[in-house]
Write a protein that holds these residues in place. Structure first.
Motif, PDB file in Angstrom:
ATOM      1  N   ASP A 149      -4.094  93.125 -20.552  1.00  0.00           N
ATOM      2  CA  ASP A 149      -4.162  91.828 -21.229  1.00  0.00           C
ATOM      3  C   ASP A 149      -4.846  90.835 -20.300  1.00  0.00           C
ATOM      4  O   ASP A 149      -4.606  90.847 -19.085  1.00  0.00           O
ATOM      5  CB  ASP A 149      -2.755  91.294 -21.532  1.00  0.00           C
ATOM      6  CG  ASP A 149      -2.109  92.002 -22.710  1.00  0.00           C
ATOM      7  OD1 ASP A 149      -2.805  92.763 -23.411  1.00  0.00           O
ATOM      8  OD2 ASP A 149      -0.908  91.782 -22.922  1.00  0.00           O
ATOM      9  N   SER A 164     -11.421  97.432 -39.022  1.00  0.00           N
ATOM     10  CA  SER A 164     -11.193  97.421 -37.577  1.00  0.00           C
ATOM     11  C   SER A 164     -12.396  98.108 -36.953  1.00  0.00           C
ATOM     12  O   SER A 164     -12.810  99.176 -37.426  1.00  0.00           O
ATOM     13  CB  SER A 164      -9.908  98.206 -37.288  1.00  0.00           C
ATOM     14  OG  SER A 164      -9.988  98.876 -36.055  1.00  0.00           O
ATOM     15  N   THR A 174     -15.011  90.485 -31.673  1.00  0.00           N
ATOM     16  CA  THR A 174     -14.286  91.742 -31.896  1.00  0.00           C
ATOM     17  C   THR A 174     -15.305  92.878 -31.946  1.00  0.00           C
ATOM     18  O   THR A 174     -16.171  92.906 -32.816  1.00  0.00           O
ATOM     19  CB  THR A 174     -13.485  91.687 -33.217  1.00  0.00           C
ATOM     20  OG1 THR A 174     -14.326  91.257 -34.281  1.00  0.00           O
ATOM     21  CG2 THR A 174     -12.306  90.747 -33.115  1.00  0.00           C
ATOM     22  N   PHE A 175     -15.206  93.775 -30.996  1.00  0.00           N
ATOM     23  CA  PHE A 175     -16.147  94.891 -30.997  1.00  0.00           C
ATOM     24  C   PHE A 175     -15.553  96.106 -30.314  1.00  0.00           C
ATOM     25  O   PHE A 175     -14.534  96.013 -29.610  1.00  0.00           O
ATOM     26  CB  PHE A 175     -17.482  94.496 -30.333  1.00  0.00           C
ATOM     27  CG  PHE A 175     -17.434  94.337 -28.845  1.00  0.00           C
ATOM     28  CD1 PHE A 175     -16.985  93.162 -28.264  1.00  0.00           C
ATOM     29  CD2 PHE A 175     -17.854  95.371 -28.010  1.00  0.00           C
ATOM     30  CE1 PHE A 175     -16.949  93.008 -26.879  1.00  0.00           C
ATOM     31  CE2 PHE A 175     -17.829  95.234 -26.626  1.00  0.00           C
ATOM     32  CZ  PHE A 175     -17.378  94.042 -26.063  1.00  0.00           C
ATOM     33  N   SER A 176     -16.206  97.245 -30.550  1.00  0.00           N
ATOM     34  CA  SER A 176     -15.804  98.492 -29.900  1.00  0.00           C
ATOM     35  C   SER A 176     -17.027  99.149 -29.287  1.00  0.00           C
ATOM     36  O   SER A 176     -18.093  99.191 -29.903  1.00  0.00           O
ATOM     37  CB  SER A 176     -15.177  99.458 -30.907  1.00  0.00           C
ATOM     38  OG  SER A 176     -14.056  98.865 -31.529  1.00  0.00           O
ATOM     39  N   LEU A 235      -7.904  97.723 -26.770  1.00  0.00           N
ATOM     40  CA  LEU A 235      -7.277  98.904 -27.365  1.00  0.00           C
ATOM     41  C   LEU A 235      -8.198 100.090 -27.119  1.00  0.00           C
ATOM     42  O   LEU A 235      -9.299 100.157 -27.661  1.00  0.00           O
ATOM     43  CB  LEU A 235      -7.081  98.707 -28.875  1.00  0.00           C
ATOM     44  CG  LEU A 235      -6.557  99.925 -29.637  1.00  0.00           C
ATOM     45  CD1 LEU A 235      -5.142 100.273 -29.182  1.00  0.00           C
ATOM     46  CD2 LEU A 235      -6.572  99.665 -31.145  1.00  0.00           C
ATOM     47  N   GLY A 279     -11.962  99.188 -27.656  1.00  0.00           N
ATOM     48  CA  GLY A 279     -11.931  98.037 -28.564  1.00  0.00           C
ATOM     49  C   GLY A 279     -11.544  96.789 -27.798  1.00  0.00           C
ATOM     50  O   GLY A 279     -10.548  96.769 -27.071  1.00  0.00           O
ATOM     51  N   ASN A 325     -12.526  99.598 -34.157  1.00  0.00           N
ATOM     52  CA  ASN A 325     -12.099 100.884 -33.589  1.00  0.00           C
ATOM     53  C   ASN A 325     -12.051 101.952 -34.687  1.00  0.00           C
ATOM     54  O   ASN A 325     -12.482 103.092 -34.478  1.00  0.00           O
ATOM     55  CB  ASN A 325     -10.718 100.758 -32.941  1.00  0.00           C
ATOM     56  CG  ASN A 325     -10.796 100.427 -31.463  1.00  0.00           C
ATOM     57  OD1 ASN A 325     -11.655  99.660 -31.065  1.00  0.00           O
ATOM     58  ND2 ASN A 325      -9.916 100.997 -30.670  1.00  0.00           N
ATOM     59  N   LYS A 356      -2.329  84.720 -23.622  1.00  0.00           N
ATOM     60  CA  LYS A 356      -3.272  85.828 -23.814  1.00  0.00           C
ATOM     61  C   LYS A 356      -4.556  85.363 -24.506  1.00  0.00           C
ATOM     62  O   LYS A 356      -4.525  84.803 -25.594  1.00  0.00           O
ATOM     63  CB  LYS A 356      -2.578  86.908 -24.655  1.00  0.00           C
ATOM     64  CG  LYS A 356      -3.419  88.136 -24.908  1.00  0.00           C
ATOM     65  CD  LYS A 356      -2.531  89.287 -25.304  1.00  0.00           C
ATOM     66  CE  LYS A 356      -3.300  90.434 -25.910  1.00  0.00           C
ATOM     67  NZ  LYS A 356      -2.458  91.604 -26.156  1.00  0.00           N
ATOM     68  N   GLY A 377      -7.448  94.367 -38.050  1.00  0.00           N
ATOM     69  CA  GLY A 377      -7.599  94.608 -36.612  1.00  0.00           C
ATOM     70  C   GLY A 377      -6.325  95.201 -36.041  1.00  0.00           C
ATOM     71  O   GLY A 377      -5.219  94.846 -36.453  1.00  0.00           O
ATOM     72  N   ARG A 378      -6.506  96.116 -35.115  1.00  0.00           N
ATOM     73  CA  ARG A 378      -5.352  96.820 -34.541  1.00  0.00           C
ATOM     74  C   ARG A 378      -5.164  96.470 -33.074  1.00  0.00           C
ATOM     75  O   ARG A 378      -6.123  96.328 -32.332  1.00  0.00           O
ATOM     76  CB  ARG A 378      -5.565  98.335 -34.685  1.00  0.00           C
ATOM     77  CG  ARG A 378      -5.425  98.786 -36.142  1.00  0.00           C
ATOM     78  CD  ARG A 378      -6.097 100.089 -36.398  1.00  0.00           C
ATOM     79  NE  ARG A 378      -5.972 100.986 -35.257  1.00  0.00           N
ATOM     80  CZ  ARG A 378      -6.700 102.058 -35.067  1.00  0.00           C
ATOM     81  NH1 ARG A 378      -7.646 102.375 -35.932  1.00  0.00           N
ATOM     82  NH2 ARG A 378      -6.515 102.817 -34.021  1.00  0.00           N
ATOM     83  N   GLY A 379      -3.892  96.363 -32.679  1.00  0.00           N
ATOM     84  CA  GLY A 379      -3.568  96.093 -31.287  1.00  0.00           C
ATOM     85  C   GLY A 379      -2.883  97.284 -30.651  1.00  0.00           C
ATOM     86  O   GLY A 379      -2.696  98.323 -31.288  1.00  0.00           O
ATOM     87  N   GLY A 421      -7.515  91.069 -25.586  1.00  0.00           N
ATOM     88  CA  GLY A 421      -6.772  92.322 -25.514  1.00  0.00           C
ATOM     89  C   GLY A 421      -7.710  93.505 -25.691  1.00  0.00           C
ATOM     90  O   GLY A 421      -8.834  93.366 -26.208  1.00  0.00           O
ATOM     91  N   GLY A 442     -11.003  92.582 -28.085  1.00  0.00           N
ATOM     92  CA  GLY A 442     -10.858  91.389 -28.910  1.00  0.00           C
ATOM     93  C   GLY A 442     -10.692  90.175 -28.012  1.00  0.00           C
ATOM     94  O   GLY A 442      -9.809  90.149 -27.153  1.00  0.00           O
TER      95      GLY A 442
HETATM   96  C1  BTN Z   1      -3.939  94.358 -27.813  1.00  0.00           C
HETATM   97  O1  BTN Z   1      -3.899  93.521 -26.923  1.00  0.00           O
HETATM   98  O2  BTN Z   1      -2.933  94.663 -28.447  1.00  0.00           O
HETATM   99  C2  BTN Z   1      -5.254  95.010 -28.105  1.00  0.00           C
HETATM  100  C3  BTN Z   1      -6.084  94.227 -29.057  1.00  0.00           C
HETATM  101  C4  BTN Z   1      -7.409  94.874 -29.310  1.00  0.00           C
HETATM  102  C5  BTN Z   1      -8.182  94.186 -30.405  1.00  0.00           C
HETATM  103  C6  BTN Z   1      -9.569  94.740 -30.545  1.00  0.00           C
HETATM  104  S1  BTN Z   1     -10.554  93.770 -31.635  1.00  0.00           S
HETATM  105  C7  BTN Z   1     -11.786  95.001 -31.629  1.00  0.00           C
HETATM  106  C8  BTN Z   1     -11.087  96.327 -31.682  1.00  0.00           C
HETATM  107  N1  BTN Z   1     -10.794  96.699 -33.051  1.00  0.00           N
HETATM  108  C9  BTN Z   1      -9.484  96.716 -33.300  1.00  0.00           C
HETATM  109  O3  BTN Z   1      -8.963  96.969 -34.395  1.00  0.00           O
HETATM  110  N2  BTN Z   1      -8.802  96.394 -32.198  1.00  0.00           N
HETATM  111  C10 BTN Z   1      -9.677  96.159 -31.076  1.00  0.00           C
END
Ligand code: BTN
Length: 229
Positions: free
Chosen positions: A93, A9, A49-51, A105, A119, A11, A100, A32-34, A103, A121
Protein backbone atom coordinates in the motif's frame (compact mmCIF):
# COMPACT_ATOMS: atom_id res chain seq x y z
CA UNK A 1 -1.40 -0.90 -24.91
CA UNK A 2 -5.17 -1.17 -24.86
CA UNK A 3 -7.18 1.73 -23.50
CA UNK A 4 -10.79 1.14 -22.46
CA UNK A 5 -13.27 3.91 -21.65
CA UNK A 6 -14.87 1.43 -19.27
CA UNK A 7 -13.89 -2.04 -18.06
CA UNK A 8 -15.01 -4.28 -15.24
CA UNK A 9 -11.46 -4.65 -13.96
CA UNK A 10 -8.22 -4.23 -15.90
CA UNK A 11 -6.80 -7.29 -14.09
CA UNK A 12 -9.80 -9.32 -15.19
CA UNK A 13 -9.50 -8.07 -18.76
CA UNK A 14 -5.76 -8.74 -18.89
CA UNK A 15 -6.29 -12.29 -17.61
CA UNK A 16 -8.64 -13.15 -20.50
CA UNK A 17 -5.73 -13.25 -22.93
CA UNK A 18 -2.51 -12.48 -21.07
CA UNK A 19 0.23 -11.16 -23.35
CA UNK A 20 3.66 -10.40 -21.89
CA UNK A 21 4.74 -6.74 -22.04
CA UNK A 22 1.24 -5.41 -22.54
CA UNK A 23 -0.68 -2.73 -20.68
CA UNK A 24 -4.43 -2.64 -20.13
CA UNK A 25 -5.73 0.77 -19.06
CA UNK A 26 -9.28 1.73 -18.12
CA UNK A 27 -10.61 5.24 -17.85
CA UNK A 28 -13.11 3.79 -15.40
CA UNK A 29 -13.60 0.40 -13.77
CA UNK A 30 -17.06 -0.86 -12.86
CA UNK A 31 -15.90 -3.85 -10.81
CA UNK A 32 -12.38 -2.99 -9.70
CA UNK A 33 -10.81 -5.58 -7.45
CA UNK A 34 -8.58 -5.14 -4.43
CA UNK A 35 -6.39 -7.43 -2.36
CA UNK A 36 -7.94 -10.05 -0.09
CA UNK A 37 -11.14 -10.24 -2.20
CA UNK A 38 -12.03 -6.62 -1.61
CA UNK A 39 -13.45 -4.19 -4.16
CA UNK A 40 -11.59 -1.15 -5.46
CA UNK A 41 -13.96 1.66 -6.31
CA UNK A 42 -13.24 5.09 -7.70
CA UNK A 43 -15.54 7.66 -9.37
CA UNK A 44 -15.17 8.02 -13.18
CA UNK A 45 -12.31 10.23 -14.33
CA UNK A 46 -10.52 10.41 -10.98
CA UNK A 47 -8.18 7.42 -10.71
CA UNK A 48 -5.41 5.88 -12.74
CA UNK A 49 -6.32 2.20 -13.10
CA UNK A 50 -4.23 -0.13 -15.18
CA UNK A 51 -2.62 -3.55 -15.35
CA UNK A 52 0.78 -4.48 -16.73
CA UNK A 53 1.31 -8.05 -17.92
CA UNK A 54 4.92 -9.13 -17.54
CA UNK A 55 7.11 -12.18 -17.51
CA UNK A 56 9.17 -11.22 -14.46
CA UNK A 57 11.83 -13.79 -15.34
CA UNK A 58 12.16 -14.79 -11.69
CA UNK A 59 12.85 -18.09 -10.02
CA UNK A 60 9.70 -19.32 -8.26
CA UNK A 61 11.21 -18.59 -4.85
CA UNK A 62 11.65 -14.91 -5.78
CA UNK A 63 8.05 -14.34 -6.99
CA UNK A 64 6.90 -13.25 -3.50
CA UNK A 65 9.27 -10.27 -3.81
CA UNK A 66 7.41 -8.99 -6.86
CA UNK A 67 4.53 -7.23 -5.02
CA UNK A 68 7.04 -5.53 -2.76
CA UNK A 69 9.19 -4.39 -5.67
CA UNK A 70 6.15 -3.00 -7.49
CA UNK A 71 5.34 -0.90 -4.41
CA UNK A 72 8.80 0.68 -4.60
CA UNK A 73 8.23 1.46 -8.29
CA UNK A 74 4.83 3.07 -7.72
CA UNK A 75 6.30 5.12 -4.87
CA UNK A 76 9.11 6.26 -7.20
CA UNK A 77 6.59 7.17 -9.91
CA UNK A 78 4.41 9.15 -7.49
CA UNK A 79 7.40 11.07 -6.15
CA UNK A 80 8.54 11.90 -9.69
CA UNK A 81 5.15 12.88 -11.08
CA UNK A 82 3.63 14.57 -8.06
CA UNK A 83 6.53 15.50 -5.80
CA UNK A 84 4.73 13.95 -2.83
CA UNK A 85 6.22 12.19 0.15
CA UNK A 86 5.03 8.57 -0.08
CA UNK A 87 5.44 5.76 2.43
CA UNK A 88 5.16 2.04 1.75
CA UNK A 89 3.00 -0.05 4.08
CA UNK A 90 3.59 -3.80 3.93
CA UNK A 91 3.04 -5.43 1.57
CA UNK A 92 2.26 -2.84 -1.08
CA UNK A 93 0.00 0.00 0.00
CA UNK A 94 1.20 3.51 -0.75
CA UNK A 95 0.42 6.07 1.92
CA UNK A 96 0.52 9.82 2.13
CA UNK A 97 0.43 11.05 5.73
CA UNK A 98 -0.93 7.66 6.80
CA UNK A 99 -3.79 7.54 4.26
CA UNK A 100 -3.87 5.18 1.28
CA UNK A 101 -3.27 6.80 -2.10
CA UNK A 102 -2.58 3.70 -4.20
CA UNK A 103 -2.93 -0.06 -4.10
CA UNK A 104 -1.54 -3.00 -6.02
CA UNK A 105 -3.15 -6.31 -6.90
CA UNK A 106 -0.71 -8.84 -8.29
CA UNK A 107 -1.93 -12.09 -9.80
CA UNK A 108 -0.03 -14.97 -11.37
CA UNK A 109 -1.51 -16.56 -14.49
CA UNK A 110 -0.31 -19.43 -16.60
CA UNK A 111 0.00 -18.65 -20.33
CA UNK A 112 2.75 -20.32 -22.39
CA UNK A 113 4.80 -19.45 -19.25
CA UNK A 114 3.89 -17.97 -15.88
CA UNK A 115 3.03 -14.29 -16.21
CA UNK A 116 2.31 -11.64 -13.62
CA UNK A 117 -0.66 -9.33 -13.93
CA UNK A 118 0.29 -6.24 -12.00
CA UNK A 119 -2.82 -4.18 -11.28
CA UNK A 120 -2.20 -0.67 -10.06
CA UNK A 121 -4.83 1.76 -8.81
CA UNK A 122 -3.83 5.32 -7.95
CA UNK A 123 -6.17 7.94 -6.51
CA UNK A 124 -5.24 10.98 -8.56
CA UNK A 125 -8.03 13.58 -8.74
CA UNK A 126 -10.47 12.49 -6.02
CA UNK A 127 -11.87 15.15 -3.74
CA UNK A 128 -12.61 14.36 -0.10
CA UNK A 129 -16.28 13.62 -0.86
CA UNK A 130 -15.20 11.08 -3.54
CA UNK A 131 -13.16 8.92 -1.16
CA UNK A 132 -14.52 5.37 -0.90
CA UNK A 133 -13.30 5.09 2.71
CA UNK A 134 -12.12 7.72 5.19
CA UNK A 135 -8.69 6.07 5.41
CA UNK A 136 -7.97 6.90 1.73
CA UNK A 137 -6.54 10.00 0.14
CA UNK A 138 -5.60 11.24 -3.32
CA UNK A 139 -2.80 13.17 -4.93
CA UNK A 140 -5.17 16.13 -5.30
CA UNK A 141 -6.05 16.07 -1.59
CA UNK A 142 -2.32 15.93 -0.85
CA UNK A 143 -1.95 19.17 -2.81
CA UNK A 144 -0.48 17.73 -6.02
CA UNK A 145 -2.04 19.18 -9.14
CA UNK A 146 -1.15 16.43 -11.59
CA UNK A 147 -3.15 14.54 -14.19
CA UNK A 148 -3.47 10.79 -14.68
CA UNK A 149 -1.37 10.78 -17.86
CA UNK A 150 1.61 12.35 -16.10
CA UNK A 151 1.35 9.80 -13.29
CA UNK A 152 1.12 6.93 -15.79
CA UNK A 153 4.17 8.31 -17.68
CA UNK A 154 6.21 8.23 -14.47
CA UNK A 155 5.01 4.94 -13.00
CA UNK A 156 5.43 2.75 -16.11
CA UNK A 157 9.20 3.41 -16.54
CA UNK A 158 9.71 3.05 -12.78
CA UNK A 159 8.04 -0.35 -13.03
CA UNK A 160 10.35 -1.34 -15.89
CA UNK A 161 13.39 -0.25 -13.89
CA UNK A 162 12.45 -2.19 -10.75
CA UNK A 163 11.71 -5.34 -12.77
CA UNK A 164 15.17 -5.13 -14.32
CA UNK A 165 16.73 -4.66 -10.88
CA UNK A 166 14.72 -7.52 -9.41
CA UNK A 167 15.79 -9.90 -12.16
CA UNK A 168 19.48 -9.10 -11.75
CA UNK A 169 19.73 -8.61 -7.98
CA UNK A 170 16.65 -9.64 -6.00
CA UNK A 171 18.47 -9.36 -2.68
CA UNK A 172 19.34 -5.70 -3.35
CA UNK A 173 15.69 -4.90 -4.10
CA UNK A 174 14.64 -6.67 -0.91
CA UNK A 175 17.23 -4.66 1.02
CA UNK A 176 15.85 -1.44 -0.46
CA UNK A 177 12.33 -2.51 0.47
CA UNK A 178 13.43 -3.21 4.05
CA UNK A 179 14.96 0.24 4.32
CA UNK A 180 11.88 1.99 2.87
CA UNK A 181 9.00 0.00 4.35
CA UNK A 182 7.32 2.21 6.91
CA UNK A 183 5.73 -0.77 8.69
CA UNK A 184 9.00 -1.94 10.21
CA UNK A 185 9.41 -0.82 13.79
CA UNK A 186 5.72 -0.01 14.23
CA UNK A 187 3.16 -1.52 16.47
CA UNK A 188 0.67 -3.13 14.09
CA UNK A 189 -2.64 -4.93 13.98
CA UNK A 190 -2.69 -7.58 11.30
CA UNK A 191 -6.04 -8.89 10.10
CA UNK A 192 -5.20 -12.34 8.79
CA UNK A 193 -7.11 -13.97 5.91
CA UNK A 194 -8.65 -16.52 8.32
CA UNK A 195 -10.20 -13.69 10.37
CA UNK A 196 -7.66 -13.84 13.19
CA UNK A 197 -6.18 -10.60 14.55
CA UNK A 198 -2.53 -10.38 15.41
CA UNK A 199 -1.14 -7.45 17.41
CA UNK A 200 2.54 -6.80 17.92
CA UNK A 201 5.60 -4.98 16.72
CA UNK A 202 6.67 -5.45 13.12
CA UNK A 203 10.35 -6.22 13.38
CA UNK A 204 11.34 -7.02 9.82
CA UNK A 205 10.79 -8.60 6.44
CA UNK A 206 12.17 -12.10 5.89
CA UNK A 207 13.93 -13.21 2.73
CA UNK A 208 10.62 -14.36 1.21
CA UNK A 209 9.10 -10.90 1.67
CA UNK A 210 6.97 -11.93 4.66
CA UNK A 211 6.32 -9.60 7.56
CA UNK A 212 7.75 -10.63 10.93
CA UNK A 213 5.55 -9.66 13.90
CA UNK A 214 6.72 -11.01 17.24
CA UNK A 215 7.08 -14.77 16.81
CA UNK A 216 4.87 -14.85 13.69
CA UNK A 217 5.77 -14.60 10.03
CA UNK A 218 2.96 -13.38 7.81
CA UNK A 219 2.61 -13.95 4.08
CA UNK A 220 -0.76 -12.22 3.60
CA UNK A 221 -2.87 -9.92 5.68
CA UNK A 222 -4.21 -6.45 6.14
CA UNK A 223 -1.95 -4.32 8.29
CA UNK A 224 -3.03 -1.33 10.35
CA UNK A 225 -0.24 0.91 11.59
CA UNK A 226 -1.10 1.61 15.21
CA UNK A 227 1.78 3.89 16.21
CA UNK A 228 5.56 3.99 16.08
CA UNK A 229 6.96 1.34 18.41
C1 BTN B 1 -5.61 -3.07 -2.98
O1 BTN B 1 -4.98 -2.20 -2.39
O2 BTN B 1 -6.48 -3.72 -2.41
C2 BTN B 1 -5.30 -3.31 -4.42
C3 BTN B 1 -6.04 -2.40 -5.33
C4 BTN B 1 -5.69 -2.63 -6.77
C5 BTN B 1 -6.56 -1.84 -7.71
C6 BTN B 1 -6.10 -1.96 -9.13
S1 BTN B 1 -6.96 -0.84 -10.19
C7 BTN B 1 -6.28 -1.63 -11.59
C8 BTN B 1 -6.31 -3.10 -11.31
N1 BTN B 1 -7.59 -3.67 -11.68
C9 BTN B 1 -8.27 -4.11 -10.62
O3 BTN B 1 -9.40 -4.61 -10.64
N2 BTN B 1 -7.56 -3.91 -9.50
C10 BTN B 1 -6.27 -3.32 -9.79
Amino acid sequence: MSLHPEATSTNELAALDPVADSLVVADHQTAGRGRLDRTWETPPGTALTFSAVVDPGLADHDWPLLPLAVALAVADGLRTAAGVSVAVKWPNDLLIEGAKVAGILLERVQADRPLAIIGIGINVGLDVEDLPVPTATSLRIAGADVDRTAVFAAVVPALGAILTALRSEPSAVLERYRSECDTIGREVEVHLPDGELLVGTASGIDRHGRLVVGESTIGAGDVVHVRPA
